[in-house]
Design an enzyme around this catalytic site. Structure first.
Site, PDB file in Angstrom:
ATOM      1  CG  ASP A  11      -1.911  -1.057   1.145  1.00  0.00           C
ATOM      2  OD1 ASP A  11      -2.116  -1.807   0.159  1.00  0.00           O
ATOM      3  OD2 ASP A  11      -2.801  -1.107   2.208  1.00  0.00           O
TER       4      ASP A  11
ATOM      5  CB  SER B 299     -34.625  -6.341 -20.700  1.00  0.00           C
ATOM      6  OG  SER B 299     -36.070  -6.255 -21.129  1.00  0.00           O
TER       7      SER B 299
ATOM      8  CD  GLU C 164     -22.918 -14.421 -19.858  1.00  0.00           C
ATOM      9  OE1 GLU C 164     -23.289 -13.379 -19.380  1.00  0.00           O
ATOM     10  OE2 GLU C 164     -22.129 -14.372 -20.681  1.00  0.00           O
TER      11      GLU C 164
ATOM     12  CE  LYS D   4     -32.374 -11.216 -15.229  1.00  0.00           C
ATOM     13  NZ  LYS D   4     -32.444 -10.212 -13.962  1.00  0.00           N
TER      14      LYS D   4
ATOM     15  CG  ASP E  77     -30.465  -8.580  -7.849  1.00  0.00           C
ATOM     16  OD1 ASP E  77     -31.066  -7.698  -8.624  1.00  0.00           O
ATOM     17  OD2 ASP E  77     -31.092  -8.862  -6.817  1.00  0.00           O
TER      18      ASP E  77
ATOM     19  CD  GLU F  34     -26.792  -6.033 -14.065  1.00  0.00           C
ATOM     20  OE1 GLU F  34     -26.648  -5.967 -15.454  1.00  0.00           O
ATOM     21  OE2 GLU F  34     -28.058  -5.821 -13.648  1.00  0.00           O
TER      22      GLU F  34
ATOM     23  CE1 TYR G  35     -25.048  -7.725 -19.670  1.00  0.00           C
ATOM     24  CE2 TYR G  35     -24.409  -8.005 -17.638  1.00  0.00           C
ATOM     25  CZ  TYR G  35     -25.093  -7.570 -18.475  1.00  0.00           C
ATOM     26  OH  TYR G  35     -26.007  -6.717 -17.814  1.00  0.00           O
TER      27      TYR G  35
ATOM     28  CE  LYS H 103     -36.556 -12.311 -11.940  1.00  0.00           C
ATOM     29  NZ  LYS H 103     -35.923 -11.122 -11.394  1.00  0.00           N
TER      30      LYS H 103
ATOM     31  CB  CYS I  84     -58.614   5.011  13.408  1.00  0.00           C
ATOM     32  SG  CYS I  84     -57.231   5.554  12.233  1.00  0.00           S
TER      33      CYS I  84
ATOM     34  CB  CYS J 161     -57.950   9.941  13.274  1.00  0.00           C
ATOM     35  SG  CYS J 161     -59.176   8.591  12.938  1.00  0.00           S
TER      36      CYS J 161
ATOM     37  CB  CYS K  14     -59.586   4.851   9.497  1.00  0.00           C
ATOM     38  SG  CYS K  14     -59.937   6.480   9.910  1.00  0.00           S
TER      39      CYS K  14
ATOM     40  CB  CYS L  76     -57.886   9.690   9.436  1.00  0.00           C
ATOM     41  SG  CYS L  76     -56.643   8.320   9.983  1.00  0.00           S
TER      42      CYS L  76
HETATM   43  S1  IVH Z   1     -27.264 -10.158 -21.104  1.00  0.00           S
HETATM   44  C1  IVH Z   1     -29.153  -8.529 -24.942  1.00  0.00           C
HETATM   45  N1  IVH Z   1     -26.130 -11.097 -19.132  1.00  0.00           N
HETATM   46  O1  IVH Z   1     -30.373  -8.911 -16.729  1.00  0.00           O
HETATM   47  C2  IVH Z   1     -28.731  -9.056 -23.703  1.00  0.00           C
HETATM   48  N2  IVH Z   1     -27.757  -9.655 -18.720  1.00  0.00           N
HETATM   49  O2  IVH Z   1     -33.474  -8.285 -18.557  1.00  0.00           O
HETATM   50  C3  IVH Z   1     -28.318  -8.415 -22.911  1.00  0.00           C
HETATM   51  N3  IVH Z   1     -28.132  -9.240 -16.333  1.00  0.00           N
HETATM   52  O3  IVH Z   1     -30.832  -5.879 -18.247  1.00  0.00           O
HETATM   53  C4  IVH Z   1     -28.280  -8.933 -21.373  1.00  0.00           C
HETATM   54  N4  IVH Z   1     -26.434 -10.282 -15.537  1.00  0.00           N
HETATM   55  O4  IVH Z   1     -28.985  -5.691 -16.664  1.00  0.00           O
HETATM   56  C5  IVH Z   1     -27.214 -10.358 -19.692  1.00  0.00           C
HETATM   57  N5  IVH Z   1     -24.750 -12.010 -17.385  1.00  0.00           N
HETATM   58  C6  IVH Z   1     -25.956 -11.155 -17.768  1.00  0.00           C
HETATM   59  C7  IVH Z   1     -26.637 -10.441 -16.756  1.00  0.00           C
HETATM   60  C8  IVH Z   1     -27.682  -9.474 -17.386  1.00  0.00           C
HETATM   61  C9  IVH Z   1     -27.430  -9.507 -15.134  1.00  0.00           C
HETATM   62  C10 IVH Z   1     -29.307  -8.061 -16.336  1.00  0.00           C
HETATM   63  C11 IVH Z   1     -29.110  -6.972 -17.354  1.00  0.00           C
HETATM   64  C12 IVH Z   1     -30.335  -7.053 -18.211  1.00  0.00           C
HETATM   65  C13 IVH Z   1     -31.430  -7.994 -17.187  1.00  0.00           C
HETATM   66  C14 IVH Z   1     -32.105  -8.858 -18.091  1.00  0.00           C
END
Ligand code: IVH
Length: 707
Positions: free
Chosen positions: A41, A90, A120, A122, A124, A177, A228, A337, A430, A433, A446, A451
């Site tokens: 560092d 999406s 891959e 997904k 969040d 992401e 990605y 999902k 309530c 009130c 109510c 209220c």
């Molecule tokens: S591919 C055209 N890969 O999930 C394809 N999306 O509706 C573009 N997300 O809006 C998306 N991980 O924000 C892809 N490994 C991944 C992802 C990913 C998260 C999100 C992305 C997208 C939503 C899918």
């Protein structure tokens, strides 16, 4: 020693800066992307300070990829809209393994080929597009509506795993992401001072941090980014397979999630291809999809970051093109999902909430527990019957789920508390009130329209994002302003003296000015939105649209409407018709409407505000590029339609005009090839300006003049 000094002194400052930047970037890349520490560092800080000093003496020599550009600044950012140059789509969703298998089979069948797939995680987080020009990061833009997003470049630059300069001078757009790890999320919440609001989940924290006004504040949160998808500016410059694109992105300096799986017709073939690509990935045969999903589902909780599913993508790019796109999704990918997760907690207490309609909802107050990425402290118990059916008492251990991944609710009692005599009954008065509650169906209400909790709820609903979108008037501010007496009914929003708030804790000039501005801005909301924001029973978004479409497009017409007129509208039943007619004979609503009208809100649908000359009748329009006066550009399409023109998404022989803004590409070439007339923004503006409706005098809030 002295000799050495002379050399450095004579060394070109520019070269020295370049050398320091490269050295620091190399160390940063190793640390933030490859999790490898190459220096101490102290050594890093010393080099960083040396660079900073040199840059301070020679500000014109600061390089765009200098690590000093990542630390963020205290200047206020703005997030101008930016029209994406790639479609930011999406994904279509699958909720079962069968749906994923059906996607795999269907796409292979359509292509008449044995496709291979990349799976891959997904992530969040929040979707981001990075734009690079000749290897330099020029823009980072949120997904927005898929066409136009917000430019958040300065904040994204603070993310250490986002390369400011690539290893090659290529021009491309990269999707990925932005997220915050579970650890980063926990340490953020732990670092808060007392009274500061905790972030609900990692995604919200990431999303909020990317939109912080000051980039120095974004820099304080441990944001990270996995990339990605890559879109090269020049066709044919990028690889032809997804697996190779990921490899290429990695080589260019992007952070790629190493949890990639590749599915080919046999595991051996998959292994071979992965080796060829020189990537870290798991090899599978397509017949292993089910066991892969099961394995990942189990693995999910042990990952360092939150994922909400898995993404399956066709590997071959030429096959992707053949499979094509629907309006919103590619047909070559699907997002699986995870089922909504459940968590276990203990009910500490049961609170009683009064909603804007007067409805009473019991809410379980829980020992905080993590569920699907959020920390849950409250869960709905719906009504007394629901509590009775669960046989729930305070102190019980319960399971909680998130329905549709949004509202948590108590599912079942897993373990009763020791003293099970503590059963729970809703009060008869309530809690806000004191009025006697009345029962309608399964719920208590109510009946008192004054209220405090009801009124606060009405005002908060009116200003909420999906309604009038007055973002400065959230639940807490509304509650405070109600208690102080500034806001006592909806229409007060437009007549209140907000300068009084200057004497309240936490309200400086800037905050008050923002409130006044956002209130002013909300006056531009459409009549339909206003109609659905007033909390008129039966008139939600959908019904408001139906009514306006059917010609009940002003308060005046609604006030005059009879039950039989409304019943004749398809989509409006007898009960709704009666309720609406009753509502519009109520003096309170009429007073609200008349105040809103005198404050300049829209009391009729815009189409009625002066009929426009149908100058575009019989013409067909297509649009490309970005525009100064129309952002998003769909606003220009609206202007065309209002004047009788038709609009299409692609240029064809039948197109009369291509309206071409800045940066229009492929469509322009199509128009030229087909001999379609190309019109620029100036020409278009002068055409439509003659048929613009006369603008009413803008009533400016005189409070603004105080600042
Ligand atoms: S591919 C055209 N890969 O999930 C394809 N999306 O509706 C573009 N997300 O809006 C998306 N991980 O924000 C892809 N490994 C991944 C992802 C990913 C998260 C999100 C992305 C997208 C939503 C899918």
């Amino acid at each position: 020693m002295q000799f050495c000094h002379v050399i450095i002194a004579s060394m070109d400052k520019k070269e020295k800066i370049r050398e320091l930047v490269d050295r620091l970037n190399c160390w940063q890349r190793a640390y933030y992307i490859d999790s490898e520490s190459l220096v101490s560092d102290m050594e890093y800080d010393r080099t960083f300070d040396e660079l900073k000093e040199l840059e301070m003496e020679n500000p014109d020599l600061i390089l765009p990829d200098s690590p000093t550009q990542r630390v963020g600044s205290d200047l206020d950012n703005s997030f101008p809209e930016f029209t994406h140059t790639i479609p930011v789509l999406s994904l279509d969703k699958a909720y079962s393994e069968e749906e994923v298998l059906s996607f795999i089979n269907k796409s292979s069948k359509k292509e008449n080929a044995r496709l291979s797939f990349v799976a891959e995680e997904k992530i969040d987080g929040i979707s981001m597009v990075l734009y690079y020009s000749e290897g330099l990061l020029v823009r980072a833009v949120t997904r927005g509506n898929g066409i136009v997003g917000n430019d958040v470049t300065e904040n994204v630059k603070t993310i250490k795993s986002v390369p400011l300069r690539l290893s090659q001078p290529v021009s491309l757009a990269v999707r990925g992401e932005v997220f915050i790890s579970k650890k980063g999320f926990d340490s953020y919440n732990r670092s808060l001072a007392e009274g500061e609001e905790k972030a609900a989940n990692a995604r919200n924290l990431a999303s909020g941090s990317v939109r912080r006004l000051k980039s120095s504040e974004s820099a304080r949160v441990d944001l990270d980014m996995f990339c990605y998808e890559g879109f090269w500016n020049v066709k044919g410059e990028g690889p032809e397979e997804h697996l190779l694109i990921l490899r290429k992105l990695k080589d260019l300096g992007f952070k790629i999630n190493s949890h990639i799986s590749y599915f080919a017709s046999t595991k051996e073939e998959a292994e071979r291809k992965i080796k060829q690509a020189g990537l870290e990935a798991d090899a599978y045969s397509i017949s292993d999809i089910k066991s892969y999903i099961d394995k990942k589902t189990k693995e999910r909780s042990s990952l360092a970051y939150e994922i909400d599913g898995l993404v399956f993508k066709v590997n071959e790019l030429d096959k992707r093109e053949n499979l094509g796109y629907t309006e919103h999704h590619p047909r070559w990918a699907i997002a699986y999902k995870f089922e909504s997760p459940q968590a276990v907690s203990r009910v500490r207490d049961i609170a009683v909430q009064v909603g804007r309609t007067g409805r009473i909802t019991p809410v379980a107050i829980l020992d905080p527990v993590r569920l699907g990425g959020s920390e849950i402290r409250r869960a709905s118990l719906h009504n007394q019957e629901y509590i009775n059916a669960l046989e729930l008492s305070v102190g019980d251990t319960v399971s909680i789920s998130k329905r549709g991944d949004v509202i948590p609710q108590v599912e079942e009692v897993l373990e009763k508390n020791e003293d099970s005599s503590l059963s729970f009954s809703l009060p008869s008065l309530c809690p806000s009130c004191g009025a006697r509650l009345e029962k309608t169906g399964a719920h208590l209400f109510c009946p008192n329209r004054d209220c405090p909790d009801r009124v606060k709820g009405e005002i908060t609903f009116f200003s909420s994002r999906k309604q009038m979108d007055i973002e400065t008037l959230g639940e807490k501010t509304v509650s405070l302003f109600y208690d102080k007496g500034i806001l006592r009914k909806i229409e007060d929003i437009y007549t209140a003296d907000y300068t009084k708030a200057l004497s309240y804790d936490g309200f400086g000039e800037k905050a008050v000015l923002q409130i006044i501005r956002s209130v002013e801005k909300s006056k531009e909301q459409s009549f339909t939105t206003l109609l659905s924001s007033l909390g008129i029973p039966e008139i939600g978004k959908k019904t408001a649209e139906i009514l306006v479409e059917a010609g009940f497009d002003s308060f005046e017409k609604l006030e005059r409407a009879k039950e039989e007129d409304l019943v004749s509208v398809s989509g409006i039943g007898e009960v709704s018709a009666r309720t609406i007619v009753n509502a519009f004979s109520d003096q309170r609503l009429l007073n609200t409407i008349s105040t809103l009208a005198s404050c300049g809100l829209k009391t009729r649908d815009e189409k009625e505000e002066g009929t426009l000359d149908q100058i575009f009748e019989g013409t067909s329009w297509c649009i490309t590029g970005s525009f100064e006066n129309f952002n998003p550009r769909e606003k220009a399409l609206e202007e065309i339609k209002k004047r009788g023109g038709k609009t299409t998404s692609a240029v064809s022989k039948k197109t009369t005009y291509l309206l071409c803004g800045k940066g229009g590409g492929g469509k322009r070439a199509d128009a030229e090839a087909l001999g379609v007339k190309i019109m620029d923004e100036n020409e278009f503006m002068s055409l439509i300006s003659s048929s613009f409706p006369k603008k009413e005098k803008v009533v400016l809030n005189e409070q603004l003049e105080l600042f």
